[in-house]
Write a protein that holds these residues in place. Structure first.
Motif, PDB file in Angstrom:
ATOM      1  N   LEU A 172     -35.029-124.198  20.667  1.00  0.00           N
ATOM      2  CA  LEU A 172     -34.551-122.988  21.087  1.00  0.00           C
ATOM      3  C   LEU A 172     -35.077-122.772  22.648  1.00  0.00           C
ATOM      4  O   LEU A 172     -34.194-121.956  23.111  1.00  0.00           O
ATOM      5  CB  LEU A 172     -35.240-121.879  20.054  1.00  0.00           C
ATOM      6  CG  LEU A 172     -34.688-121.694  18.813  1.00  0.00           C
ATOM      7  CD1 LEU A 172     -35.413-120.711  17.989  1.00  0.00           C
ATOM      8  CD2 LEU A 172     -32.921-121.838  18.769  1.00  0.00           C
ATOM      9  N   CYS A 173     -36.336-123.313  22.946  1.00  0.00           N
ATOM     10  CA  CYS A 173     -36.868-123.207  24.053  1.00  0.00           C
ATOM     11  C   CYS A 173     -36.409-123.834  25.328  1.00  0.00           C
ATOM     12  O   CYS A 173     -36.163-125.065  25.139  1.00  0.00           O
ATOM     13  CB  CYS A 173     -38.486-123.020  23.965  1.00  0.00           C
ATOM     14  SG  CYS A 173     -39.128-121.689  22.822  1.00  0.00           S
ATOM     15  N   SER A 174     -36.381-123.175  26.464  1.00  0.00           N
ATOM     16  CA  SER A 174     -36.260-123.952  27.686  1.00  0.00           C
ATOM     17  C   SER A 174     -37.473-123.936  28.319  1.00  0.00           C
ATOM     18  O   SER A 174     -38.722-123.426  27.864  1.00  0.00           O
ATOM     19  CB  SER A 174     -35.184-123.023  28.693  1.00  0.00           C
ATOM     20  OG  SER A 174     -35.780-121.907  29.044  1.00  0.00           O
ATOM     21  N   ASP A 175     -37.781-124.559  29.731  1.00  0.00           N
ATOM     22  CA  ASP A 175     -38.815-124.505  30.188  1.00  0.00           C
ATOM     23  C   ASP A 175     -39.266-123.184  30.640  1.00  0.00           C
ATOM     24  O   ASP A 175     -40.568-122.920  30.870  1.00  0.00           O
ATOM     25  CB  ASP A 175     -38.902-125.342  31.662  1.00  0.00           C
ATOM     26  CG  ASP A 175     -38.688-126.878  31.179  1.00  0.00           C
ATOM     27  OD1 ASP A 175     -39.010-127.214  30.036  1.00  0.00           O
ATOM     28  OD2 ASP A 175     -38.235-127.485  32.002  1.00  0.00           O
ATOM     29  N   THR A 176     -38.551-122.162  30.638  1.00  0.00           N
ATOM     30  CA  THR A 176     -39.006-120.748  31.078  1.00  0.00           C
ATOM     31  C   THR A 176     -38.921-119.631  29.808  1.00  0.00           C
ATOM     32  O   THR A 176     -39.528-118.499  30.042  1.00  0.00           O
ATOM     33  CB  THR A 176     -38.048-120.234  32.086  1.00  0.00           C
ATOM     34  OG1 THR A 176     -36.532-120.207  31.421  1.00  0.00           O
ATOM     35  CG2 THR A 176     -37.825-121.045  33.363  1.00  0.00           C
ATOM     36  N   THR A 177     -38.524-120.330  28.858  1.00  0.00           N
ATOM     37  CA  THR A 177     -38.496-119.284  27.329  1.00  0.00           C
ATOM     38  C   THR A 177     -40.160-118.832  27.185  1.00  0.00           C
ATOM     39  O   THR A 177     -40.992-119.790  27.140  1.00  0.00           O
ATOM     40  CB  THR A 177     -38.029-120.042  26.304  1.00  0.00           C
ATOM     41  OG1 THR A 177     -36.904-120.432  26.541  1.00  0.00           O
ATOM     42  CG2 THR A 177     -38.301-119.125  25.109  1.00  0.00           C
ATOM     43  N   VAL A 178     -40.450-117.406  26.861  1.00  0.00           N
ATOM     44  CA  VAL A 178     -41.689-117.183  26.238  1.00  0.00           C
ATOM     45  C   VAL A 178     -41.391-117.107  24.916  1.00  0.00           C
ATOM     46  O   VAL A 178     -40.610-116.411  24.244  1.00  0.00           O
ATOM     47  CB  VAL A 178     -41.798-115.826  26.897  1.00  0.00           C
ATOM     48  CG1 VAL A 178     -43.265-115.145  26.363  1.00  0.00           C
ATOM     49  CG2 VAL A 178     -42.055-115.845  28.300  1.00  0.00           C
ATOM     50  N   VAL A 179     -42.687-117.585  24.187  1.00  0.00           N
ATOM     51  CA  VAL A 179     -42.632-117.609  22.631  1.00  0.00           C
ATOM     52  C   VAL A 179     -43.902-116.362  22.489  1.00  0.00           C
ATOM     53  O   VAL A 179     -45.010-116.735  23.084  1.00  0.00           O
ATOM     54  CB  VAL A 179     -42.986-118.954  21.867  1.00  0.00           C
ATOM     55  CG1 VAL A 179     -43.228-118.599  20.456  1.00  0.00           C
ATOM     56  CG2 VAL A 179     -41.904-120.012  22.320  1.00  0.00           C
ATOM     57  N   LEU A 180     -43.595-115.670  21.428  1.00  0.00           N
ATOM     58  CA  LEU A 180     -44.613-114.586  21.368  1.00  0.00           C
ATOM     59  C   LEU A 180     -44.729-114.678  19.558  1.00  0.00           C
ATOM     60  O   LEU A 180     -43.782-114.511  18.998  1.00  0.00           O
ATOM     61  CB  LEU A 180     -44.287-113.069  21.671  1.00  0.00           C
ATOM     62  CG  LEU A 180     -44.318-112.829  22.888  1.00  0.00           C
ATOM     63  CD1 LEU A 180     -44.046-111.416  23.034  1.00  0.00           C
ATOM     64  CD2 LEU A 180     -45.714-113.240  23.772  1.00  0.00           C
ATOM     65  N   LEU A 181     -46.100-115.065  19.148  1.00  0.00           N
ATOM     66  CA  LEU A 181     -46.344-115.243  17.769  1.00  0.00           C
ATOM     67  C   LEU A 181     -47.379-114.399  17.563  1.00  0.00           C
ATOM     68  O   LEU A 181     -48.547-114.299  18.186  1.00  0.00           O
ATOM     69  CB  LEU A 181     -46.974-116.594  17.405  1.00  0.00           C
ATOM     70  CG  LEU A 181     -45.763-118.010  17.638  1.00  0.00           C
ATOM     71  CD1 LEU A 181     -46.463-119.124  17.603  1.00  0.00           C
ATOM     72  CD2 LEU A 181     -44.469-117.478  16.926  1.00  0.00           C
ATOM     73  N   ALA A 182     -47.199-113.505  16.680  1.00  0.00           N
ATOM     74  CA  ALA A 182     -48.318-112.502  16.106  1.00  0.00           C
ATOM     75  C   ALA A 182     -48.845-112.890  14.835  1.00  0.00           C
ATOM     76  O   ALA A 182     -47.924-113.373  13.793  1.00  0.00           O
ATOM     77  CB  ALA A 182     -47.743-110.871  15.788  1.00  0.00           C
TER      78      ALA A 182
END
Length: 228
Positions: A172-182
């Motif tokens: 799903l992620c590109s080099d600029t994607t931000v992943v947030l995991l709580a």
């Protein structure tokens, strides 16, 4: 959607999960999320990590406007709903097409869709799509590297899901994607997942809510190594 062993009334702190609904206020909206622990288990109750993720998003440290977002393992849909309402309450123009994709496994989708419909104004609903996603499977239905923001609240707890979850994040992620995991770090295996994540992503803790003991981690893809 994996179920965890649970003996009814064995843990007083979990008694709230047996309530038929949970109420919150985010983005200047009162929300009532239906819950159904008896029939759907962990996928159909609001966990503290989802609440803390919404709290973090309200701090304004993550740009939401114009960002294509996807929520993994959404359960009741609280995080995705709050993301949409944050745009609405900020008087941003909601562009045509879905800005938020809210996902879970197939058995939870009707329940999830009902919560989304019940808590989002009609003019916001066009910016949302509820979709089936089992980690590591059928990923071709989701264009690679398409999303700007990937959200996950309390989705790190079953070791058997760690590898497919990482595969899904990478897809799903590109080099600029931000992943947030709580996350609530309950077991050593939860720390092991973070170690696995750090092999592919740059990971940093950006928020900690002490009362609920919830950590929010931000992850971005590491640059690909080039063979010399």
């Amino acid at each position: 959607m994996a179920l965890v062993p649970y003996v009814e009334n064995s843990i007083p702190a979990l008694s709230k999960l047996q309530n038929s609904s949970a109420q919150f206020r985010f983005a200047n909206h009162d929300l009532r999320l239906a819950q159904d622990w008896k029939n759907l288990g962990v996928a159909a109750v609001v966990w503290d990590a989802a609440v803390v993720m919404c709290m973090y998003l309200e701090l304004g440290k993550v740009e939401l406007h114009g960002k294509l977002a996807i929520e993994l393992g959404a359960g009741t849909g609280l995080v995705g709903i709050a993301k949409c309402l944050a745009l609405s309450s900020a008087t941003f123009l909601i562009l045509p097409g879905a800005e938020v994709t809210i996902t879970d496994r197939e058995p939870a989708l009707d329940f999830l869709s009902a919560n989304v419909k019940a808590n989002l104004p009609t003019d916001c609903q066009r910016s949302v799509v509820v979709s089936e996603l089992t980690w590591g499977k059928g990923l071709e239905r989701y264009p690679p590297s398409r999303f700007d923001l990937v959200l996950g609240a309390d989705i790190v707890y079953l070791e058997d899901t760690f590898v497919p979850l990482l595969q899904t994040l990478e897809h799903l992620c590109s080099d600029t994607t931000v992943v947030l995991l709580a996350c609530k770090i309950r077991y050593e295996r939860d720390r092991n997942f973070l170690s696995m994540l750090k092999l592919r992503f740059k990971v940093e803790e950006v928020y900690y809510e002490k009362q609920r003991d919830i950590h929010v981690y931000k992850a971005c893809k590491l640059p690909r190594r080039r063979d010399l």
